[in-house]
Write an enzyme that holds these catalytic residues in place. Structure first.
Site, mmCIF file in Angstrom:
data_model
loop_
_atom_site.group_PDB
_atom_site.id
_atom_site.type_symbol
_atom_site.label_atom_id
_atom_site.label_comp_id
_atom_site.label_asym_id
_atom_site.label_seq_id
_atom_site.Cartn_x
_atom_site.Cartn_y
_atom_site.Cartn_z
ATOM 1 N N ASP A 108 0.940 -1.223 -0.003
ATOM 2 C CA ASP A 108 0.376 0.272 -0.308
ATOM 3 C C ASP A 108 0.810 1.381 0.027
ATOM 4 O O ASP A 108 1.452 1.310 -1.332
ATOM 5 C CB ASP A 108 -1.082 -0.215 1.327
ATOM 6 C CG ASP A 108 -1.931 1.044 1.119
ATOM 7 O OD1 ASP A 108 -2.965 0.772 0.271
ATOM 8 O OD2 ASP A 108 -2.207 1.619 1.985
ATOM 9 N N HIS A 135 -6.989 -7.030 0.819
ATOM 10 C CA HIS A 135 -5.928 -6.216 0.526
ATOM 11 C C HIS A 135 -4.834 -6.155 1.589
ATOM 12 O O HIS A 135 -3.427 -6.418 1.273
ATOM 13 C CB HIS A 135 -6.781 -4.289 0.917
ATOM 14 C CG HIS A 135 -5.672 -3.572 0.708
ATOM 15 N ND1 HIS A 135 -4.856 -2.796 -0.485
ATOM 16 C CD2 HIS A 135 -5.146 -3.135 1.862
ATOM 17 C CE1 HIS A 135 -4.136 -2.153 0.049
ATOM 18 N NE2 HIS A 135 -4.080 -2.028 0.882
#
Length: 289
Positions: free
Chosen positions: A104, A269
């Site tokens: 991320d 994620h």
């Protein structure tokens, strides 16, 4: 704490101190966390890699227990500055060259470190992002609603910070809950630690995101126009957002990374916490190239 790791503070450029957990012995690898997390997101992966690597897990500037300097100019939280932090940290710990993996936000820092410091970064892994310039290019129309937070935190200083601070736990918690493919991957105690850290870091987190809508785009565009690319072996592990949103994720990455392995995952994620064995294998495969 990550079992078997020691924690310390290391001062890097401009007097900024990073909180870092270090464990293991062997060839060094630096692991950079994402949003809205801290270095604890690597707890499973780091423990495995420490069997035969020196594993370095910092909190990025502006996050966790690292310093949170005021964003006095756009460069304070540019990925170029944050990448320089990482290189300075590794050198302070005795490592001129190291492998680097990021998730991320940390993956964006890793990407910039690979472009700016190719002599330092031997291998590079990116988890679940596109490079900043490409990310903005593929977001359009109603599909961009999935990334509403990018647009909110891109706004001028003041309003985003006040809005987020007014309901910080709900804001940051919505991502921890909504982005997870496995609701058991982030235990209650770790989730609480992430919320505590994020609540205390609203201005710096927003400044990090604001940089990605401004100065980071400028840096990426300049590199693209100059034909700069990542010279080291690169592995990318992503959810299959390309298929969902209609773009060729592997192709976008290959334009930046000629020596690329691109993988999609069925994990959510937070893949280093949801599927640590899969991520460990991807990293170990990368380190043999």
């Amino acid at each position: 704490m990550i079992p078997g790791f020691t924690e310390r503070r290391v001062t890097v450029d401009d007097g900024v101190a990073l909180h870092v957990a270090v464990g293991g012995n062997g060839r060094p690898i630096v692991l950079l966390h994402g949003f809205p997390q801290t270095h604890l997101m690597w707890r499973h992966v780091a423990a495995d890699l420490a069997a035969d690597h020196t594993v370095i897990c910092p909190d990025l500037r502006g996050y966790g227990d690292s310093d949170k300097p005021a964003a006095t100019d756009p460069d304070t939280y540019s990925k170029r500055t944050m990448a320089a932090d990482v290189v300075a940290l590794a050198r302070a710990l005795g490592h001129e060259r190291f492998a680097l993996a990021g998730h991320d936000r940390g993956a964006l820092v890793a990407f910039r470190a690979g472009l700016d410091h190719p002599d330092a970064v031997t291998h590079l892994a990116s988890l679940d992002v596109l490079p900043t310039l490409d990310m903005w290019d593929v977001l359009h129309g109603a599909q961009a609603a999935v990334a509403f937070h990018l647009y909110l935190m891109a706004q001028p200083p003041g309003l985003p910070e006040r809005m987020i601070a007014a309901s910080a736990d709900e804001f940051f918690g919505s991502f921890l809950d909504g982005w997870a493919g496995d609701d058991k991957a982030i235990p209650a105690g770790v989730r609480a630690a992430y919320l505590d850290a994020s609540r205390a870091a609203v201005p710096s987190i927003v400044a990090d995101y604001r940089a990605s809508a401004g100065i980071d785009v400028e840096h990426d565009r300049a590199d693209r126009e100059a034909g700069r690319r990542l010279s080291m072996p690169v592995t990318v592990v992503q959810q299959d957002w390309g298929a969902a949103l209609g773009y060729d994720a592997a192709g976008l990455w290959r334009a930046w990374a000629p020596d690329l392995v691109h993988r999609t995952t069925t994990a959510g994620h937070f893949m280093a916490e949801e599927a640590p064995a899969e991520i460990v294998k991807a990293l170990r495969d990368l380190l043999t190239r």
